[in-house]
Scaffold this active site. Structure first.
Site, mmCIF file in Angstrom:
data_model
loop_
_atom_site.group_PDB
_atom_site.id
_atom_site.type_symbol
_atom_site.label_atom_id
_atom_site.label_comp_id
_atom_site.label_asym_id
_atom_site.label_seq_id
_atom_site.Cartn_x
_atom_site.Cartn_y
_atom_site.Cartn_z
ATOM 1 N N TYR A 158 57.752 0.254 38.596
ATOM 2 C CA TYR A 158 57.614 1.299 37.645
ATOM 3 C C TYR A 158 56.452 0.537 36.399
ATOM 4 O O TYR A 158 55.703 1.357 35.942
ATOM 5 C CB TYR A 158 59.023 1.101 36.579
ATOM 6 C CG TYR A 158 58.795 2.055 35.478
ATOM 7 C CD1 TYR A 158 58.758 3.304 35.505
ATOM 8 C CD2 TYR A 158 58.839 1.532 34.026
ATOM 9 C CE1 TYR A 158 58.730 4.390 34.402
ATOM 10 C CE2 TYR A 158 58.712 2.261 33.064
ATOM 11 C CZ TYR A 158 58.717 3.707 32.960
ATOM 12 O OH TYR A 158 58.830 4.179 31.898
ATOM 13 N N SER A 197 53.710 3.729 29.370
ATOM 14 C CA SER A 197 54.756 2.924 28.727
ATOM 15 C C SER A 197 54.217 1.411 28.301
ATOM 16 O O SER A 197 53.244 0.726 28.879
ATOM 17 C CB SER A 197 55.847 2.947 29.898
ATOM 18 O OG SER A 197 56.927 1.926 29.276
HETATM 19 N N1 LIG Z 1 62.593 6.874 27.499
HETATM 20 C C1 LIG Z 1 61.865 5.810 27.629
HETATM 21 O O1 LIG Z 1 62.587 4.702 26.930
HETATM 22 C C2 LIG Z 1 60.529 5.717 28.076
HETATM 23 C C3 LIG Z 1 59.701 4.563 27.558
HETATM 24 C C4 LIG Z 1 58.439 4.474 28.012
HETATM 25 C C5 LIG Z 1 58.021 5.580 28.780
HETATM 26 N N2 LIG Z 1 58.659 6.691 29.179
HETATM 27 C C6 LIG Z 1 57.990 7.488 30.036
HETATM 28 O O2 LIG Z 1 58.045 8.730 29.014
HETATM 29 C C7 LIG Z 1 57.976 10.063 30.026
HETATM 30 C C8 LIG Z 1 59.313 10.824 29.911
HETATM 31 O O3 LIG Z 1 60.495 10.093 30.321
HETATM 32 P P1 LIG Z 1 61.998 10.298 29.394
HETATM 33 O O4 LIG Z 1 62.522 9.026 29.026
HETATM 34 O O5 LIG Z 1 61.841 11.374 28.549
HETATM 35 O O6 LIG Z 1 62.903 10.749 30.650
HETATM 36 P P2 LIG Z 1 63.580 11.846 31.213
HETATM 37 O O7 LIG Z 1 64.488 12.614 30.200
HETATM 38 O O8 LIG Z 1 64.390 11.609 32.523
HETATM 39 O O9 LIG Z 1 62.523 12.943 31.627
HETATM 40 C C9 LIG Z 1 61.772 12.981 32.603
HETATM 41 C C10 LIG Z 1 60.870 14.114 32.882
HETATM 42 O O10 LIG Z 1 60.041 14.368 33.849
HETATM 43 C C11 LIG Z 1 60.550 15.312 34.732
HETATM 44 N N3 LIG Z 1 60.116 14.918 36.218
HETATM 45 C C12 LIG Z 1 60.622 14.107 36.883
HETATM 46 N N4 LIG Z 1 59.912 13.815 38.220
HETATM 47 C C13 LIG Z 1 59.532 15.036 38.234
HETATM 48 C C14 LIG Z 1 58.564 15.730 39.196
HETATM 49 N N5 LIG Z 1 58.447 15.326 40.494
HETATM 50 N N6 LIG Z 1 57.695 16.759 38.894
HETATM 51 C C15 LIG Z 1 57.932 17.318 37.695
HETATM 52 N N7 LIG Z 1 58.629 16.785 36.646
HETATM 53 C C16 LIG Z 1 59.352 15.885 36.888
HETATM 54 C C17 LIG Z 1 62.014 15.520 34.624
HETATM 55 O O11 LIG Z 1 62.246 16.881 34.878
HETATM 56 P P3 LIG Z 1 62.806 17.578 36.274
HETATM 57 O O12 LIG Z 1 63.930 16.731 36.498
HETATM 58 O O13 LIG Z 1 63.269 18.897 35.831
HETATM 59 O O14 LIG Z 1 61.747 17.957 37.099
HETATM 60 C C18 LIG Z 1 62.169 15.322 33.012
HETATM 61 O O15 LIG Z 1 61.551 16.565 32.371
HETATM 62 C C19 LIG Z 1 58.159 9.357 31.661
HETATM 63 O O16 LIG Z 1 56.671 9.317 32.001
HETATM 64 C C20 LIG Z 1 58.552 7.804 31.313
HETATM 65 O O17 LIG Z 1 58.184 7.024 32.320
HETATM 66 C C21 LIG Z 1 60.052 6.739 28.593
#
Ligand SMILES: NC(=O)c1ccc[n+]([C@@H]2O[C@H](COP(=O)([O-])OP(=O)(O)OC[C@H]3O[C@@H](n4cnc5c(N)ncnc54)[C@H](OP(=O)(O)O)[C@@H]3O)[C@@H](O)[C@H]2O)c1
Length: 262
Positions: free
Chosen positions: A156, A143
C-alpha cells in the site's frame, strides 16, 4: 497562489463510498455537475439521487479501474456527459493487507492494479481532453502512508508513493500548458477502508470534514494537499529519520496489530 474559478464539471472515481462520496457531495453542493464512478452501481445511483434531491446535478458511470483500458476511457465518457472536464479526481483505491510474511501475490497485484495502474490510466485519459481545453485540474488521492513505509503496509505504501511521484511528474510536464496537478495525501479518515482497522488512528477526520478541507485547498491548485496538519508534520519528520528510528517508532505504534492503515 491565486484562487481559480471553481470547477463546474468534475469526475470522481471511487465515489461509491468514503472520501470519494464525500467529495462528490461537496462539489455538488458547491454547484458543480459531478460524474461519479466506481463498480457498485446501486451505491452510485443512490448518491446521484441524494445529490439531485438537494438541487445538485450528478450522473454515474460504472467503471472498474483495475481494467486499465476502462480506466483510461472513463474521462472521455464523463466528458460526453458533462460537455467539458474541469477537474478529475483519481480517488479509487484499495487498502487491505498484512505483514510481509503473509502478503499474497494476488493482493499485491490488486493493490498495484487499482492504486497505481488504475489511477495513472484514469488521469492519463483526462490529459488530452484538458490539453485541448487548455485548462483543467488533475487530482490524485495518494496517502500520507506513501511518505514512508508502515508496518503491514509494504504494498500500500509503495503504491501511494508511486502515485505521488507520478503526479509530480505530471505537474512538471503539464503546468506550462495551463493544467493544474494536485496530489492529495490524506491521513486517517473515517471510511469503510479504515473501519476494519483495530489500532489507534490518531487525528482521524470524518469524510465530510476531509472533503471540505480538500475542496477548499484545491481552489488554489497547490502541488499537494496533505492533512491533518499534525500527521502531515509527523510524516514529514519521519522522512528525515534514519531507518532504525523510524522502525522503532512505527513498530511501537503498530504493536499488537498487523492490519493496515488508510
Ligand atoms: N480512509 C483513509 O484513512 C485514507 C487515508 C489515505 C488515503 N486514502 C485513499 O483515499 C481513497 C479513498 O479511500 P476511502 O478511505 O474512501 O475508502 P473506501 O470507502 O473503501 O472507498 C474506496 C472507493 O474506491 C472504489 N474502488 C475500489 N476498487 C475499485 C476498482 N477496482 N474500480 C473502481 N473503483 C474501485 C470503491 O468503489 P467500489 O467498491 O464500488 O468499486 C470505493 O468507492 C483511496 O485511494 C485510499 O487509498 C484513504
Amino acid at each position: 497562489m491565486a484562487k481559480r474559478t471553481p470547477p463546474k464539471t468534475v469526475l470522481i472515481t471511487g465515489a461509491s463510498s468514503g472520501i470519494g462520496r464525500a467529495l462528490a457531495l461537496e462539489y455538488a453542493r458547491r454547484g458543480a455537475h459531478v460524474v461519479v464512478t466506481a463498480r457498485r452501481e446501486e451505491e452510485l445511483a443512490r448518491l446521484c439521487d441524494e445529490i439531485e434531491a438537494s438541487g445538485g446535478r450528478a450522473d454515474h458511470l460504472v467503471c472498474d479501474v483495475a481494467d486499465p483500458v476502462a480506466a483510461h476511457a472513463v474521462a472521455k465518457r464523463a466528458e460526453a456527459i458533462l460537455g467539458s472536464l474541469d477537474m478529475i479526481v483519481a480517488n479509487a483505491g484499495v487498502g487491505a493487507s498484512a505483514h510481509a510474511s503473509r502478503l499474497s501475490l494476488e493482493d499485491v497485484v490488486r493493490t498495484i492494479d487499482v492504486n497505481v495502474r488504475g489511477a495513472m490510466a484514469t488521469l492519463m485519459g483526462a490529459i488530452p481532453i484538458m490539453l485541448a481545453q487548455k485548462r483543467g485540474h488533475l487530482v490524485g488521492v495518494s496517502s500520507l502512508a506513501g511518505r514512508r513505509a508502515l508496518p503491514g503496509s509494504a504494498d500500500y505504501s509503495a503504491s501511494k508513493a508511486a502515485l505521488t511521484v507520478f503526479l509530480e511528474g505530471l505537474r512538471l510536464d503539464l503546468s506550462r500548458a495551463g493544467l493544474a496537478v494536485t496530489d492529495v495525501q490524506p491521513g486517517f479518515v473515517e471510511t469503510p477502508m479504515t473501519a476494519k482497522n483495530d489500532f489507534p488512528m490518531p487525528f482521524i477526520w470524518d469524510a465530510a470534514k476531509a472533503a471540505r478541507y480538500v475542496a477548499d485547498r484545491l481552489e488554489r491548485a497547490p502541488a499537494m494537499v496533505a492533512f491533518p496538519p499534525p500527521l502531515r508534520f509527523l510524516t514529514r519528520l519521519a522522512q528525515l529519520l534514519p531507518f532504525s528510528v523510524h522502525a522503532y517508532a512505527t513498530r511501537r505504534a503498530a504493536r499488537g496489530s498487523s492490519k493496515r492503515t488508510g
